[in-house]
Design an enzyme around this catalytic site. Structure first.
Site, short mmCIF file in Angstrom:
data_model
loop_
_atom_site.label_atom_id
_atom_site.label_comp_id
_atom_site.label_asym_id
_atom_site.label_seq_id
_atom_site.Cartn_x
_atom_site.Cartn_y
_atom_site.Cartn_z
N ASP A 66 0.88 -1.23 -0.02
CA ASP A 66 0.15 -0.15 -0.02
C ASP A 66 0.93 1.20 0.02
OD1 ASP A 66 -1.52 2.23 0.73
OD2 ASP A 66 -3.27 1.03 1.47
N HIS A 67 1.10 1.72 -1.25
CA HIS A 67 2.15 2.69 -1.39
C HIS A 67 2.10 4.07 -0.33
CE1 HIS A 67 -0.56 4.39 -4.31
NE2 HIS A 67 -0.15 5.59 -4.16
N HIS A 85 -6.07 2.36 1.29
CA HIS A 85 -5.24 3.47 1.58
C HIS A 85 -5.70 4.15 2.66
CE1 HIS A 85 -3.43 2.70 -2.18
NE2 HIS A 85 -4.40 3.37 -2.91
#
Ligand code: NAP
Length: 483
Positions: free
Chosen positions: A170-171, A233
């Site tokens: 999950d950047h 996110h």
């Protein structure tokens, strides 16, 4: 410098690989972190060879920050390409032989393809025993579209790779600001005593985009804003704000605490979905100074009930957070591209100032993830100079780029090297994904059962007016950083 590795990008010609992964690797290369014998192997069905793939990568990197011809050429020497279809056996022998050339290398298989291919790819990696030794697999979102499909993917991957080898990316967790949240919360004595329902009034998390769904409408239509942004996110950001102090930064210490937050989220279902959530869908309007069409026109389907905007009043049922709402909102075709977390503190209990000193505003800690990553703490001070005492609300600005004179590394730069190092602290564990779906699933089910269409909003506005009412009913407003 990390240990020598082979990093294989399945979907090596795709948007994510070209726009994010290869530039991130290039930036780590120019900082001297990639050992010479490491290889980066792009995989896709397209019939390219090493040279024609390098040509594509050369063009992309030519446009990236820090582009330097000589350095790009040096980087390209480490880049390879193999044409493979994840669903067919052809070519896999040769691919396995290529990877087998350097058995001592760490192997990273980055699945940057549609999740429907994860099962095939992992199955074949297992068949060729490429899962053995120092191998790791990276899974891009979305991991499923509900709990069942997430379990199917995780089961199939789990038959080939152990949980310790599986990195669900999950950047957002790789962003400097998010890690700085850990430093601020647990590296300063100042915040933690205030970090609870006695002192925090509420939290807002906004992820807004100005873009519409464009030519990705048909993909997006199967997801919607809750699946695309909130389930992953935004919930991860909420966890970083709300988790208890972990005993260390060891991967499971952090992830255990995040899981407790997810498991403590109050259930939203048909009984309360109308009070606690707002769904919207953009109509034609003006965005970025230009007239833009509505979502249904872009999609070419007038019946879609997919939400392009969602606002949720979430609550965490535990001692620290009882009574503190977490207002979450995300959407497409909103006026600004912003990702930020706002922690709003309670007002002072009594004002000693006269009415003409001005109004007392709440202290707010604003953590901005994009654009301009940074942290601001809004404080009340006296307006400088002689004359009457006038209050001013000013930000103590901790803008990272200015403070440290460095450019912000992209989140993928850090995360890719964390995979090579085998450090999963900033990646989602399987039970976190499941807990997030257990919360999101009943909301999706309740929307679907209601049969109601999402509320329309004009492109270029902050979503349906009901989203403003959602927070104003509680006597609060959505934050604007310039306040
Ligand atoms: P994309 O542009 O559609 O690229 C897909 C890639 O997969 C292409 O390289 C394609 O090349 C390859 N591919 C398709 N079928 C294949 C097969 N049978 N065997 C081998 N390769 C195959 O997708 P993307 O935008 O890069 O996204 C990739 C994944 O990351 C998706 O799961 C997406 O949800 C996720 N993601 C993307 C972004 C983003 O910013 N783009 C952000 C977050 C997450 P060929 O057609 O030549 O095979």
């Amino acid at each position: 410098m990390v240990e020598p590795f082979d990093l294989v990008i399945f979907g090596g010609t795709g948007d994510l690989a070209v726009r994010k992964l290869l530039p991130a690797l290039y930036h780590r290369f120019i900082d001297g972190q990639i050992p010479d014998s490491s290889r980066i192997v792009g995989i896709a069905r397209e019939g390219l060879d090493d040279d024609s793939y390098r040509e594509q990568v050369r063009e992309t990197l030519g446009k990236t920050s820090g582009a330097d011809k000589a350095k790009i050429e040096a980087f390209l020497k480490q880049v390879r390409y193999r044409s493979l279809d994840a669903r067919k056996d052809e070519g896999w022998d040769e691919f396995a032989a290529l990877i087998g050339e350097q058995p001592e290398h760490i192997r990273v298989f980055y699945l940057s393809t549609s999740p429907e291919l994860f099962v095939d790819i992992c199955g074949r990696l297992g068949h060729y025993k490429l899962n053995e030794g120092k191998s790791r697999v990276v899974l891009e979102k979305p991991i499923g579209r509900d709990l069942d499909s997430a379990n199917q993917i995780n089961d199939a991957v789990g038959r080939v790779f152990d949980e310790s080898q599986t990195f669900r990316i999950d950047h957002y967790l790789g962003k400097e600001t998010v890690q700085n949240l850990l430093a601020l919360r647990f590296g300063n004595a100042l915040f933690e005593p205030l970090w609870n329902n006695a002192h925090i009034d509420h939290v807002q998390i906004t992820v807004s985009e100005t873009l519409g769904t464009g030519n990705r409408s048909s993909y997006y239509d199967r997801a919607g804003a809750l699946r695309d942004m909130v389930q992953n996110h935004i919930l991860q950001l909420l966890c970083m704000v709300a988790m208890e102090p972990p005993s260390s930064l060891a991967p499971d210490a952090v992830r255990d605490e995040k899981l407790k937050v997810l498991n403590s989220l109050k259930h939203i279902d048909s009984s309360n979905v109308a009070q606690l959530t707002v769904r919207g869908q953009y109509r034609a309007g003006v965005a970025d100074g230009a007239k833009v069409p509505g979502y249904l026109d872009e999609l070419g389907d007038t019946k879609s009930h997919t939400e392009t905007f969602v606002a949720v009043k979430a609550e965490i049922a535990n001692w620290r957070w009882a009574g503190v709402p977490f207002y979450l909102r995300t959407g497409k075709r909103l006026p600004d591209r912003v990702s930020e977390i706002v922690v709003a503190f309670k007002p002072v209990p009594h004002s000693i100032f006269s009415a003409d000193a001005g109004t007392l505003a709440q202290n707010r800690l604003v953590l901005r993830l994009q654009p301009d990553e940074g942290v601001k703490l809004w404080l009340t001070i006296k307006h400088p100079g002689p004359g009457g005492l006038r209050l001013r609300h000013v930000p103590l600005d901790m803008s990272f780029a200015e403070a440290f004179g460095v450019s912000q590394p992209d989140a993928y730069e850090r995360l890719l090297l964390d995979v090579v190092r085998g450090n999963p602290t900033l990646f989602m564990r399987r039970d976190e994904v499941e807990a997030a779906w257990r919360w999101a699933g009943p909301i999706l089910a309740a929307w679907s059962a209601s049969g109601e269409a999402p509320r329309p909003y004009s492109a270029g506005s902050w979503g349906p007016s009901a989203a403003i009412a959602l927070i104003e009913r509680d006597g609060r407003t959505w934050s604007e950083d310039s306040e």
